[in-house]
Design a protein around this motif. Structure first.
Motif, PDB file in Angstrom:
ATOM      1  N   HIS A  93      -3.150   7.617  -8.247  1.00  0.00           N
ATOM      2  CA  HIS A  93      -4.001   6.462  -7.971  1.00  0.00           C
ATOM      3  C   HIS A  93      -3.617   5.257  -8.807  1.00  0.00           C
ATOM      4  CE1 HIS A  93      -6.502   9.966  -6.731  1.00  0.00           C
ATOM      5  NE2 HIS A  93      -6.717   9.188  -5.683  1.00  0.00           N
ATOM      6  N   THR A 148       1.522   5.721  -1.135  1.00  0.00           N
ATOM      7  CA  THR A 148       0.958   7.063  -1.113  1.00  0.00           C
ATOM      8  C   THR A 148       0.790   7.575  -2.541  1.00  0.00           C
ATOM      9  OG1 THR A 148       3.089   8.199  -1.123  1.00  0.00           O
ATOM     10  CG2 THR A 148       2.270   7.452   0.998  1.00  0.00           C
ATOM     11  N   TYR A 149       0.629   8.886  -2.668  1.00  0.00           N
ATOM     12  CA  TYR A 149       0.522   9.513  -3.989  1.00  0.00           C
ATOM     13  C   TYR A 149       1.894   9.700  -4.643  1.00  0.00           C
ATOM     14  CZ  TYR A 149       1.196  13.253  -0.608  1.00  0.00           C
ATOM     15  OH  TYR A 149       1.654  14.002   0.450  1.00  0.00           O
ATOM     16  N   GLY A 175      -2.701   0.752  -4.386  1.00  0.00           N
ATOM     17  CA  GLY A 175      -2.588   2.214  -4.339  1.00  0.00           C
ATOM     18  C   GLY A 175      -1.205   2.644  -3.954  1.00  0.00           C
ATOM     19  N   GLY A 229      -4.259   7.893   4.330  1.00  0.00           N
ATOM     20  CA  GLY A 229      -5.422   7.100   3.960  1.00  0.00           C
ATOM     21  C   GLY A 229      -5.136   5.633   3.733  1.00  0.00           C
ATOM     22  N   GLY A 230      -3.920   5.313   3.351  1.00  0.00           N
ATOM     23  CA  GLY A 230      -3.590   3.917   3.088  1.00  0.00           C
ATOM     24  C   GLY A 230      -3.290   3.112   4.343  1.00  0.00           C
ATOM     25  N   ASN A 281      -2.632   6.140  -2.876  1.00  0.00           N
ATOM     26  CA  ASN A 281      -3.725   6.727  -2.103  1.00  0.00           C
ATOM     27  C   ASN A 281      -3.446   8.216  -1.933  1.00  0.00           C
ATOM     28  OD1 ASN A 281      -5.459   4.327  -0.963  1.00  0.00           O
ATOM     29  ND2 ASN A 281      -3.333   3.680  -0.822  1.00  0.00           N
ATOM     30  N   VAL A 291       0.869  -1.174   0.000  1.00  0.00           N
ATOM     31  CA  VAL A 291       0.000   0.000   0.000  1.00  0.00           C
ATOM     32  C   VAL A 291       0.905   1.223   0.000  1.00  0.00           C
ATOM     33  CG1 VAL A 291      -1.816   1.251   1.218  1.00  0.00           C
ATOM     34  CG2 VAL A 291      -1.765  -1.258   1.302  1.00  0.00           C
TER      35      VAL A 291
END
Length: 331
Positions: free
Chosen positions: A108, A71-72, A118, A125-126, A120, A69
């Protein structure tokens, strides 16, 4: 002996693979910045330049079926998880051939087949998603772990505290991978968090924690391998703080007025690619011509991905509402 001078403790093939992958990430990011300036890539774009040792070392310490998982700032993570560069570039172009079918863009990236969840965009959020994946694995009696990447700014989010607490309480197989680049968007760590010892934050929830030199791919790979082994053995979560630095602004919209240029230049002296290349050359595993060949190989892969994206398909306007709502009577 300093990391810059020590021998690389790997067989030549694996040692060179680490350099190749850092170069692939670097060239992908540099080209993405150029394409953004040309208006080919739109929306938000967060570059990973300077942090390549973290994704490279960490991803090469995980098993192929572990969950990841991110991040952006996740292009490199997706690439080394196995998502083809063509699919990543096409996604940034918003093309149907992208890994999220052009619906997600840079922030995304998603590839369920490779267990890459993701990309995310929400800060932190992840992290609860990773705890949920780990809980599902525990309930199904599996042995896979979930590695969750996030920035230090995410630790100021309540969801991070809740997730660390649950992971420790239930002894879930989560590897918390904090990419501490010292600036949550445009705010220095010491200006946003009273407790700047990030390992202490994790240890407050009884999660074993360790700080790692995130500019040294060897240190990252070895620390992540040991931590993953501990998690996989059923001993609960582990927290790693990778101390790294992004050489570029937070995003392409960021005027970067919050940090001194001399500080950036000082960190660039510890460029993870340049330092690791020098170690490989000193060990006799490569010479300057070999490094140049690897750089050319990475550039060729990127240009092929650009050509793939340029030839990609834009989604028809009539499909704009597709997947927004579940069809009536649908599952």
């Amino acid at each position: 002996m300093s990391p810059e001078m020590s021998s690389v403790p790997y067989p030549a093939e694996f040692a060179v693979t680490l350099l190749r992958d850092m170069l692939r990430i670097r060239r992908l990011e540099e080209r993405a910045a150029e394409l953004y300036g040309e208006g080919k890539i739109r929306g938000f774009l967060h570059l990973y330049i300077g942090e390549e040792a973290v994704a490279t070392g960490a991803l090469h310490a995980l098993e192929a079926d572990d969950a990841v998982v991110a991040t952006y700032r996740e292009h490199g993570h997706a690439l080394l998880r196995g998502t083809p560069m063509n699919a990543i570039m096409a996604e940034m172009y918003g093309r149907l051939e992208g890994c999220s079918h052009g619906r997600g863009g840079s922030m995304h990236l998603f590839d369920a087949a490779r267990r890459f969840f993701g990309g995310n965009a929400i800060v932190g959020g992840g992290i609860p998603l990773a705890v949920g994946l780990a809980l599902a694995e525990r309930m199904q009696g599996g042995k896979r772990i979930t590695a969750c990447f996030f920035g230090e700014g995410a630790l100021a989010e309540g969801a991070a505290a809740e997730s660390l607490n649950l992971a420790a309480l239930w002894q879930l197989p989560v590897l918390f991978c904090c990419e501490n680049n010292y600036y949550a968007m445009g705010t220095a760590l010491a200006r946003s968090q009273a407790q700047t010892d990030l390992c202490a934050k994790a240890e407050a929830f009884k999660v074993p924690a360790r700080a790692v030199d995130g500019m040294d791919v060897v240190a990252v790979q070895q620390a992540t391998r040991l931590a993953a082994k501990q998690v996989r053995a059923g001993h609960g979560p582990v927290f790693l703080e990778y101390q790294t630095y992004r050489f570029r602004a937070h995003s392409m919209f960021d005027p970067e007025l919050y940090r001194d240029k001399a500080e950036v230049e000082a960190w660039k002296q510890r460029d993870p690619i340049r330092g690791y290349s020098a170690r490989l050359i000193a060990d006799g595993m490569l010479d300057a011509a070999d490094v140049a060949a690897l750089e050319a190989e990475a550039a060729a892969e990127v240009e092929a991905a650009v050509a793939f994206a340029e030839a990609g398909t834009l989604e028809p306007v009539e499909d704009l509402a597709r997947d927004v709502y579940t069809p009536e009577g649908g599952a």
